[in-house]
Design a protein around this motif. Sequence first.
Motif, mmCIF file in Angstrom:
data_model
loop_
_atom_site.group_PDB
_atom_site.id
_atom_site.type_symbol
_atom_site.label_atom_id
_atom_site.label_comp_id
_atom_site.label_asym_id
_atom_site.label_seq_id
_atom_site.Cartn_x
_atom_site.Cartn_y
_atom_site.Cartn_z
ATOM 1 N N GLY A 1 0.127 -4.597 -11.704
ATOM 2 C CA GLY A 1 -1.607 -3.726 -11.219
ATOM 3 C C GLY A 1 -2.480 -3.701 -12.454
ATOM 4 O O GLY A 1 -4.094 -3.974 -11.825
ATOM 5 N N VAL A 2 -2.185 -4.537 -13.379
ATOM 6 C CA VAL A 2 -3.543 -5.267 -14.789
ATOM 7 C C VAL A 2 -2.986 -6.368 -15.285
ATOM 8 O O VAL A 2 -2.153 -6.896 -15.151
ATOM 9 N N SER B 1 -10.020 -9.398 -7.595
ATOM 10 C CA SER B 1 -9.933 -8.611 -8.365
ATOM 11 C C SER B 1 -10.531 -7.608 -8.516
ATOM 12 O O SER B 1 -9.825 -6.578 -8.840
ATOM 13 N N TRP C 1 -4.023 -7.532 -4.180
ATOM 14 C CA TRP C 1 -3.713 -7.763 -5.586
ATOM 15 C C TRP C 1 -5.050 -6.986 -5.719
ATOM 16 O O TRP C 1 -5.346 -6.391 -7.158
ATOM 17 N N THR C 2 -5.561 -6.081 -5.312
ATOM 18 C CA THR C 2 -7.502 -6.295 -5.642
ATOM 19 C C THR C 2 -7.566 -4.596 -6.214
ATOM 20 O O THR C 2 -6.175 -3.878 -5.911
ATOM 21 N N ARG C 3 -8.107 -4.510 -7.463
ATOM 22 C CA ARG C 3 -8.397 -3.030 -7.916
ATOM 23 C C ARG C 3 -9.865 -2.024 -7.184
ATOM 24 O O ARG C 3 -9.104 -1.445 -7.762
#
Length: 253
Positions: free
Chosen positions: A62-63, A183, A212-214
């Motif tokens: 996730g980074v 992102s 995959w957005t945070r």
Amino acid sequence: MNIKIKLLAALKYRANGNEVIDIDANSWKDALKKLVNIYPELSIAIESDGTPKAGFMVFVDGVDYRIKDENEEAKEIYLLPVNHGGIEALLLLWEDIEKEVDTIADKIIKSDYKPDVIISILRGGVIPGRLLADRLDISDIGSMEIKLYIAAGQKGERPYMRQPVTLPIKDKRVLLVDDVSDSGLTLNFAIQAISLYMPLEIKTATLYVKPWTRLVPDFYSKEVDKWVVFPWEKKEFEKEAKSMHDLIIKSSK
């Protein structure tokens, strides 16, 4: 150590249709090197040293990979085409946008959230913001502009405010609008920035979110893993698509 690699968009077609691949490796970078050895066609996205090529992105647990040590262990890796550099595109029509806006407006109405003002993030949020204002009968519409940059000595992109909020929002309920939460960097920074103007409450809305957005917005229509091409950016798409030999275009129709 077993590391799970997830291939998004059309990349799976370069790995015999496999979307999820388990690799035994000592680090995330080692896993990507082994991945290319197993599936040579993925060299379109990954360099021989295990780093992504231009137009592609890697998230490690996730980074952003750029802030991870190359020898660091990992459990899960996402390999994906980034905005304006992918290999699979979703071409949208104006009628698609109308439907997505209707979906979001319905969600907002059902949530009982009643915005006093809409703030659109330039440039992508301008048209969705105006359409939502029409659906929600909101007359106060403002904007703000945020850009991403890579500063000297830093790893990864950092946002900054290029244009401040154009309307007073103190003690008001704000609906912050953009086109896509990719992102999540831009949206997250925008929330922090407009919080300084002391609004009563902030809710976020985007037409689409990437898996995959945070930062998942409060309101959105769909999750997509493709390069989203909006009807107001056709020329931009045509210009960039000329240099991408492996682009697979999938219309929403």
